[in-house]
Scaffold this motif. Structure first.
Motif, PDB file in Angstrom:
ATOM      1  N   VAL A   1       0.857  -1.180   0.000  1.00 50.13           N
ATOM      2  CA  VAL A   1       0.000   0.000   0.000  1.00 50.13           C
ATOM      3  C   VAL A   1       0.895   1.232   0.000  1.00 50.13           C
ATOM      4  N   HIS A   2       0.713   2.063  -1.030  1.00 46.89           N
ATOM      5  CA  HIS A   2       1.468   3.309  -1.153  1.00 46.89           C
ATOM      6  C   HIS A   2       0.478   4.462  -1.173  1.00 46.89           C
ATOM      7  N   THR A   3       0.907   5.604  -0.714  1.00 49.26           N
ATOM      8  CA  THR A   3       0.078   6.803  -0.755  1.00 49.26           C
ATOM      9  C   THR A   3       0.600   7.707  -1.863  1.00 49.26           C
ATOM     10  N   ASP A   4      -0.305   8.123  -2.770  1.00 47.87           N
ATOM     11  CA  ASP A   4       0.120   9.022  -3.835  1.00 47.87           C
ATOM     12  C   ASP A   4       0.167  10.459  -3.320  1.00 47.87           C
ATOM     13  N   GLY A   5       0.549  11.382  -4.155  1.00 53.01           N
ATOM     14  CA  GLY A   5       0.717  12.770  -3.749  1.00 53.01           C
ATOM     15  C   GLY A   5      -0.572  13.456  -3.345  1.00 53.01           C
ATOM     16  N   GLU A   6      -1.706  12.901  -3.704  1.00 59.58           N
ATOM     17  CA  GLU A   6      -2.988  13.519  -3.378  1.00 59.58           C
ATOM     18  C   GLU A   6      -3.676  12.864  -2.192  1.00 59.58           C
ATOM     19  N   GLY A   7      -2.995  11.954  -1.525  1.00 65.84           N
ATOM     20  CA  GLY A   7      -3.546  11.306  -0.345  1.00 65.84           C
ATOM     21  C   GLY A   7      -4.285  10.016  -0.621  1.00 65.84           C
TER      22      GLY A   7
END
Length: 176
Positions: A83-89
Motif C-alpha cells: 500500500v502506497h500513498t500518492d501525492g494527493e492522499g
C-alpha cells in the motif's frame, strides 16, 4: 523488494543528471538559435537515450534463456499486499503472488511474481505452470507468450526512439 535489473551498476542517477543537463542545453540553444537546433538537440537526446538503454540486450538475453524453458507445476503460497500513498492522499494497492516450484534438478524455488498471473489479488492457493530457464531458475514466467510480447514491445520502443532521434537530427541538419 522491487526488481533491481538495470540498477545494479549505479549509473541511473548520473545518467539522469546528464540527460537533465542536456535538456537544459537544448532548450537554451532553441531559444538562442532557433528550432533547427532544437531538432538537433532533442534528436541527439533521443538517440543517446535509445543507445544507452539496456532494454534490447536484456530482452534478447531473457528470450535466449527462456528458449529452452522447462515447464513445471507451481503453486501460489502467499500474496503480498503493498500500500502506497500518492501525492494527493489516495492509496495505491498492489498485490504480488509468492510462487513456489521445484526444478527438475530438485531445487526448491520461491519467487515473488509481479507479472503473468491473472487477478493476483485472488490467486492464493492457485495451481499453475511455471516455465523456467534450466541454467537459471530465477528467470521464469507463467506465460511465455506474454513474456515474448513484452520483450518485443520493449525492443520496438527503443527502435522507435532511435529512428525518431535520427530523423530529428537529419531534419535539423537540413534546416540549418
Amino acid at each position: 523488494m522491487f526488481d533491481t535489473v538495470g540498477e545494479k551498476s549505479g549509473r541511473n542517477g548520473p545518467n539522469c543528471a546528464v540527460v537533465l543537463l542536456f535538456i537544459g542545453l537544448v532548450i537554451h540553444a532553441t531559444v538562442v538559435r532557433g528550432y533547427p537546433w532544437a531538432l538537433l538537440g532533442f534528436g541527439a537526446l533521443l538517440t543517446a537515450v535509445g543507445a544507452i538503454s539496456p532494454d534490447i540486450r536484456l530482452a534478447r538475453a531473457r528470450n535466449a534463456l527462456l528458449a529452452s524453458a522447462v515447464a513445471v507445476p507451481a503453486r501460489v503460497v502467499a500474496v503480498t499486499k503493498d500500500v502506497h500513498t500518492d501525492g494527493e492522499g489516495g492509496e495505491i494497492v498492489s498485490h504480488a503472488p509468492v510462487v513456489t516450484f521445484t526444478t527438475r534438478q530438485g531445487t526448491h524455488v520461491t519467487v515473488l511474481s509481479r507479472d503473468g498471473i491473472p487477478d493476483p489479488r485472488l490467486s492464493l492457493g492457485r495451481d499453475l505452470t511455471i516455465h523456467y530457464a534450466p541454467t537459471d531458475p530465477a528467470v521464469y514466467t507463467p506465460d511465455p507468450a506474454a513474456d515474448r510480447r513484452s520483450g518485443a514491445r520493449s525492443i520496438a520502443f527503443i527502435v522507435a526512439l532511435l529512428l525518431t532521434g535520427t530523423a530529428a537530427i537529419v531534419i535539423g541538419a537540413a534546416a540549418l
